[in-house]
Design an enzyme around this catalytic site. Structure first.
Site, mmCIF file in Angstrom:
data_model
loop_
_atom_site.group_PDB
_atom_site.id
_atom_site.type_symbol
_atom_site.label_atom_id
_atom_site.label_comp_id
_atom_site.label_asym_id
_atom_site.label_seq_id
_atom_site.Cartn_x
_atom_site.Cartn_y
_atom_site.Cartn_z
ATOM 1 N N GLU A 111 0.800 -1.227 0.000
ATOM 2 C CA GLU A 111 0.000 0.000 0.000
ATOM 3 C C GLU A 111 0.837 1.284 0.000
ATOM 4 O O GLU A 111 0.849 2.047 0.966
ATOM 5 C CB GLU A 111 -0.980 0.013 1.175
ATOM 6 C CG GLU A 111 -2.021 -1.087 1.109
ATOM 7 C CD GLU A 111 -3.108 -0.930 2.172
ATOM 8 O OE1 GLU A 111 -3.115 0.102 2.880
ATOM 9 O OE2 GLU A 111 -3.944 -1.831 2.309
ATOM 10 N N GLU A 134 -6.184 -8.039 0.771
ATOM 11 C CA GLU A 134 -6.842 -7.655 2.023
ATOM 12 C C GLU A 134 -8.278 -7.268 1.713
ATOM 13 O O GLU A 134 -8.540 -6.535 0.761
ATOM 14 C CB GLU A 134 -6.162 -6.465 2.716
ATOM 15 C CG GLU A 134 -4.850 -6.748 3.390
ATOM 16 C CD GLU A 134 -4.289 -5.514 4.103
ATOM 17 O OE1 GLU A 134 -5.099 -4.668 4.559
ATOM 18 O OE2 GLU A 134 -3.055 -5.403 4.181
#
Length: 473
Positions: free
Chosen positions: A160, A375
């Site tokens: 991320e 995720e």
């Protein structure tokens, strides 16, 4: 209608070193930026977390027992290199060898991330990813891990990039807690993509066995009023910040001219500044076609309305629903449409956004070979029932509904031609959360952070049946 997932579709839980391991001072582990940041600003710490450092055998046993055949974990950079570079700490190396061996014994394949928000303290204080030199340190660390851990078959370079930069330099809830530093955000974006690309090329050039990719947190951005050109423009600008800049850099190998013009406008509206990208497109261009997969972390979508007032962001870190605010001058403001539910932390629940994002990845980036949902999950203020002596199951039916709805749109995307190969629920067990401490829980397994006891949730039983049958019901 009951939907199914392909027989080769993989299921697992996700974790991250700093959020799960605890043991922040054990066996010579070096400090990370979060240690000082938490000490100076919060009442919670990175210890004990889930004490995965000492409980990994139990957690992997649970992963296997409840149907997981993969797990996301990350290596703590400062367990290997306490200072970020230089001396290697053998205890840290030994821990990860033992962890990977236990994964093998449990038939749970690890997807291993090299950097998951936990830059060593010294490197962070010396410029972090704002400097090209720190990317040299990252590539050297990656090279060491590729050679030291040949048992790892799936590598993720960085988790991320967007979240790191936005939370560090725009929202200010990650160290160093700057706000509205868009020049720093874009510089960090770019430098991390260069570091990622260099690590990928190194992995491929050295003939390392296995696969390598990156994880991007992607969200879908919609105009609040589809008939309003200004709202459409706000959604497009937010999409540039959230998605396009990063995914273009990763898989196109450059930033289109219209993107750079929009970046200049955003910078001009927010205190100016610039960032340096000269002579570095060669690195990201060289890696754009040789990555094996992309990981997509998806939690929410956003609706954007035109806005040109003062930039103001209020982060909801307490779970007090309705307290967040996002207004960015020259971009837009987030606005909640009627009929869209949110979590207590104001994260919009919109599974269709995941479908739309998967299909955009498929259609806009044909060189992305496969996708993993690395995720996805929902945070609640979970509790163990009062009669835990007879009933130790966390009753989280709303989590089952959330996961089920997202898996259904994944099945739809696969039916429409997307090559999605697996799903990792966040998280395997309850973990420390960066800006919420220990109150926001995501786990298939509830963790009593005082005793470190684990309790299964109803979602864990449901997930086990899903992994065994591949039927979403």
């Amino acid at each position: 209608m009951t939907k199914t997932l392909p027989k080769d579709f993989i299921f697992g839980g996700a974790t991250a070193a700093y959020q799960a391991e605890g043991a922040t001072k054990t066996d010579g582990k070096g400090r990370v930026a979060w240690d000082k940041f938490l000490e100076e600003n919060f009442w919670y710490k990175g210890d004990p977390a889930s004490d995965f450092y000492h409980n990994y055998v139990e957690d992997l046993e649970l992963a296997e027992k409840f149907g997981g055949n993969v797990i996301r974990i990350s290596i703590a950079w400062s367990r290997i290199f306490p200072n970020g570079d230089g001396e290697v700490k053998p205890n840290g190396v030994d821990f990860y060898h033992k962890l990977f061996a236990e994964c093998d014994a449990r038939h749970v394949e690890p997807f291993v991330t090299l950097h998951h928000f936990d830059t060593p303290e010294g490197l962070h204080e010396d410029g972090d990813f704002l400097t090209h030199e720190k990317m040299d340190d990252f590539v050297e660390y990656a090279d060491y891990c590729f050679k030291e851990f040949p048992e790892v078959k799936y590598w993720i370079t960085i988790n991320e990039i967007r979240s790191v930069a936005v939370d560090q330099y725009i929202i200010g809830n990650f160290p160093p807690a700057d706000t509205f530093g868009f020049d720093k955000m874009f510089q960090t974006h770019h430098n991390q993509m260069v570091g990622h690309a260099r690590a990928v090329k190194l992995f491929k050039h050295d003939g390392s066995k296995g696969e390598i990719g990156i994880v991007h947190a992607l969200q879908t951005n919609y105009p609040f009023n589809e008939s309003n050109p200004a709202d459409i423009g706000a959604a497009e600008l937010e999409d540039l910040l959230d998605n396009k800049f990063l995914v273009d850099g990763t898989f196109v190998g450059k930033y289109p001219q219209e993107t750079m013009e929009a970046v200049k406008d955003i910078l001009a509206a927010n205190h100016g500044g610039e960032f340096n990208i000269e002579d570095e497109f060669k690195a990201i261009d060289a890696a754009k076609d040789v990555q094996d997969f992309v990981g997509v972390d998806y939690y929410l979508s956003e609706w954007m309305r035109a806005y040109d007032g003062k930039s103001e962001i209020t982060h909801n870190g307490t779970g007090d629903k309705g307290t967040s605010k996002v207004q960015v001058k020259g971009v837009g403001e987030e606005k909640l449409p009627d009929g869209i539910e949110t979590t207590d932390w104001d994260w919009l629940i919109y599974p269709q956004g995941l479908y739309d994002k998967i299909m955009r990845v498929k259609n806009d980036y044909p060189n992305i070979h496969k996708v993993y949902i690395t995720e996805n999950g929902i945070g609640f203020k979970d509790t163990v029932p009062d009669n835990e002596e007879t009933d130790k199951t966390v009753h989280d039916d709303a989590r089952i509904d959330y996961v089920k709805q997202h898996l259904e749109v994944i099945a739809d995307a696969i039916a429409d031609g997307a090559n999605v190969k697996g799903y990792f629920i966040w998280s395997l067990m309850d973990v420390f959360t960066w800006t919420n401490g220990y109150t926001k829980r995501y786990g298939l397994f509830y963790v009593d952070f005082d005793t470190q006891d684990r309790y299964p949730s109803k979602t864990a039983d449901w997930f086990k049946n899903l992994a065994e049958t591949h039927i979403i019901e």
